[in-house]
Design an enzyme around this catalytic site. Structure first.
Site, PDB file in Angstrom:
ATOM      1  N   ARG A  69       0.857  -1.192   0.000  1.00  0.00           N
ATOM      2  CA  ARG A  69       0.000   0.000   0.000  1.00  0.00           C
ATOM      3  C   ARG A  69       0.886   1.232   0.000  1.00  0.00           C
ATOM      4  NH1 ARG A  69      -4.838  -0.989  -2.048  1.00  0.00           N
ATOM      5  NH2 ARG A  69      -6.111  -2.392  -0.774  1.00  0.00           N
ATOM      6  N   ALA A  81     -10.848  -6.617  -1.527  1.00  0.00           N
ATOM      7  CA  ALA A  81     -11.730  -5.462  -1.694  1.00  0.00           C
ATOM      8  C   ALA A  81     -11.338  -4.689  -2.940  1.00  0.00           C
ATOM      9  CB  ALA A  81     -11.641  -4.552  -0.467  1.00  0.00           C
ATOM     10  N   GLU A  98     -14.255  -8.669  -7.217  1.00  0.00           N
ATOM     11  CA  GLU A  98     -13.024  -8.506  -6.449  1.00  0.00           C
ATOM     12  C   GLU A  98     -12.586  -9.795  -5.765  1.00  0.00           C
ATOM     13  OE1 GLU A  98     -10.914  -5.986  -6.472  1.00  0.00           O
ATOM     14  OE2 GLU A  98     -12.197  -4.854  -7.837  1.00  0.00           O
ATOM     15  N   GLU A 125     -16.233   7.850   1.332  1.00  0.00           N
ATOM     16  CA  GLU A 125     -16.133   6.464   0.887  1.00  0.00           C
ATOM     17  C   GLU A 125     -17.005   5.556   1.746  1.00  0.00           C
ATOM     18  OE1 GLU A 125     -12.867   3.017  -0.173  1.00  0.00           O
ATOM     19  OE2 GLU A 125     -12.405   4.402   1.450  1.00  0.00           O
ATOM     20  N   GLU A 144      -2.047  -5.047 -14.087  1.00  0.00           N
ATOM     21  CA  GLU A 144      -0.631  -5.217 -14.408  1.00  0.00           C
ATOM     22  C   GLU A 144       0.301  -4.659 -13.334  1.00  0.00           C
ATOM     23  OE1 GLU A 144       0.021  -1.372 -17.359  1.00  0.00           O
ATOM     24  OE2 GLU A 144      -0.399  -3.334 -18.238  1.00  0.00           O
TER      25      GLU A 144
END
Length: 185
Positions: A69, A81, A98, A125, A144
């Site tokens: 991340r 997710a 997902e 969100e 990718e």
């Protein structure tokens, strides 16, 4: 529990909203508001929404995804997710997609577990979280630029990561705790 009287919060009035940045997954705005009688400038981030899945293997272990991340500059362990492909996409469809894309498993039925807002102070969100059982082997469909390792974990070991502060992803923590509360055998 003590009965507390709640004081009414004065309304906040938005005078203006200006788009400052459009990215791949979000839009950043500056809002001009009147709050408590004073003009203020607040940041607001719009996100189209997402879905996540607690994937339960036949042996009861939860399939987790480990990935890098960028915002944290480290790997995290999370439930699968992803964001909606379109703001009008049903979140359950996103969850099915997902699950297969990230774990290489699919399922015929998802059960709704919960909804949450990730960062209520400045972002809208919203994520719906589902439970998947009777997993059917398929294969990952990664972007990718994605590298995702799938790991099977015991629920108790995931709870220990939460309690020791080693797992901090909000959607994952909330989902695991809700799953444990609802389904612990």
């Amino acid at each position: 529990m003590e009965n507390r009287e709640t004081k009414k919060i004065p309304p906040v009035i938005r005078k203006d909203r200006q788009l400052k940045y459009t990215g791949n997954i979000l839009k950043i705005y500056e809002d001009t508001v009147i709050a408590n009688g004073h003009e203020a400038h607040w940041d607001y981030i719009h996100h189209d929404g997402a879905a996540a899945v607690v994937a339960v293997a036949d042996d009861g272990k939860l399939l987790m995804v480990r990935q890098y991340r960028n915002a944290l500059d480290r790997e995290t362990l999370e439930i699968p997710a992803g964001k909606l492909d379109d703001p009008k996409e049903p979140k359950i469809e996103c969850a099915y997609r997902e699950l297969e894309e990230e774990t290489g498993y699919r399922c015929d039925h998802l059960e709704y577990l919960m909804s949450l807002n990730t960062t209520v102070a400045f972002c809208d969100e919203a994520i719906d979280i589902f439970v998947a059982r009777n997993l059917i082997p398929s294969h990952q469909h990664l972007d990718e630029d994605e590298v995702i390792n799938v790991e099977a974990w015991e629920l108790e070991d995931l709870e220990e990561l939460i309690y020791t502060g080693k797992m901090t992803d909000a959607k994952t923590v909330a989902a695991i705790m809700a799953y444990a509360r609802k389904y612990r055998r």
